[in-house]
Design a protein around this motif. Sequence first.
Motif, PDB file in Angstrom:
ATOM      1  N   LEU A   1       0.868  -1.162   0.000  1.00 51.37           N
ATOM      2  CA  LEU A   1       0.000   0.000   0.000  1.00 51.37           C
ATOM      3  C   LEU A   1       0.912   1.220   0.000  1.00 51.37           C
ATOM      4  N   THR A   2       0.589   2.195  -0.822  1.00 50.53           N
ATOM      5  CA  THR A   2       1.414   3.403  -0.940  1.00 50.53           C
ATOM      6  C   THR A   2       0.544   4.645  -0.857  1.00 50.53           C
ATOM      7  N   MET A   3       0.930   5.576   0.004  1.00 50.88           N
ATOM      8  CA  MET A   3       0.305   6.893  -0.003  1.00 50.88           C
ATOM      9  C   MET A   3       1.183   7.770  -0.876  1.00 50.88           C
ATOM     10  N   ALA A   4       0.562   8.397  -1.874  1.00 52.44           N
ATOM     11  CA  ALA A   4       1.322   9.188  -2.841  1.00 52.44           C
ATOM     12  C   ALA A   4       0.562  10.473  -3.156  1.00 52.44           C
ATOM     13  N   LYS A   5       1.038  11.204  -4.140  1.00 55.29           N
ATOM     14  CA  LYS A   5       0.464  12.494  -4.544  1.00 55.29           C
ATOM     15  C   LYS A   5       0.410  13.433  -3.342  1.00 55.29           C
ATOM     16  N   THR A   6       1.562  13.934  -2.973  1.00 58.12           N
ATOM     17  CA  THR A   6       1.628  14.851  -1.838  1.00 58.12           C
ATOM     18  C   THR A   6       0.913  16.157  -2.162  1.00 58.12           C
ATOM     19  N   ILE A   7       0.415  16.774  -1.112  1.00 56.41           N
ATOM     20  CA  ILE A   7      -0.253  18.070  -1.229  1.00 56.41           C
ATOM     21  C   ILE A   7       0.776  19.114  -0.812  1.00 56.41           C
ATOM     22  N   GLY A   8       1.089  20.025  -1.716  1.00 56.87           N
ATOM     23  CA  GLY A   8       2.137  21.007  -1.445  1.00 56.87           C
ATOM     24  C   GLY A   8       3.504  20.356  -1.576  1.00 56.87           C
ATOM     25  N   LYS A   9       4.467  20.839  -0.824  1.00 53.01           N
ATOM     26  CA  LYS A   9       5.829  20.291  -0.857  1.00 53.01           C
ATOM     27  C   LYS A   9       6.283  19.897   0.555  1.00 53.01           C
ATOM     28  N   PRO A  10       5.603  18.919   1.168  1.00 51.22           N
ATOM     29  CA  PRO A  10       6.012  18.516   2.501  1.00 51.22           C
ATOM     30  C   PRO A  10       7.328  17.730   2.462  1.00 51.22           C
ATOM     31  N   ASN A  11       7.982  17.649   3.597  1.00 53.71           N
ATOM     32  CA  ASN A  11       9.202  16.861   3.684  1.00 53.71           C
ATOM     33  C   ASN A  11       8.883  15.367   3.529  1.00 53.71           C
ATOM     34  N   LEU A  12       7.710  14.960   3.978  1.00 53.54           N
ATOM     35  CA  LEU A  12       7.290  13.569   3.860  1.00 53.54           C
ATOM     36  C   LEU A  12       6.953  13.274   2.402  1.00 53.54           C
ATOM     37  N   LYS A  13       7.653  12.314   1.807  1.00 54.74           N
ATOM     38  CA  LYS A  13       7.510  12.021   0.375  1.00 54.74           C
ATOM     39  C   LYS A  13       6.479  10.929   0.112  1.00 54.74           C
TER      40      LYS A  13
END
Length: 130
Positions: free
Chosen positions: A26-38
């Motif tokens: 399972l992958t969480m992707a498509k970050t909102i903004g430019k967070p440090n968490l990739k």
Amino acid sequence: MQYQDVFVLFWKQVEESVQEGRFAKLTMAKTIGKPNLKNIYVRPVYTDEGFKVLLKLRYRSEETEDQEDELTLAEAFEVLKPYLKTSFSSVLLFTTTKDVTFKINKKGAGSITEALPTFHEVTQAKKEDE
């Protein structure tokens, strides 16, 4: 439909894939903004105590060390929920029979789509320090 309700339906598919031995990743992707968490990855781990997952928080900056935790599926659900719509707008479930994508649109509505499987077998995760 509000994304929280759709995510519960999506998570039922995650649980079913685990019960049937089809859960690959399972992958969480498509970050909102430019967070440090990739990204956030969840991979299967079969232990003597039963099924667990290796949850990995992957960071963009090399100064921030990636974090890994071995959790139950229910614990992983609680860890992932706060990242929805704040850090990530999509979650991808990879199983051996299909790929399932959960997305949140700009109005806060959730949707689920399915595609052909990326993975054809389940590979167990290993902690990086092992």
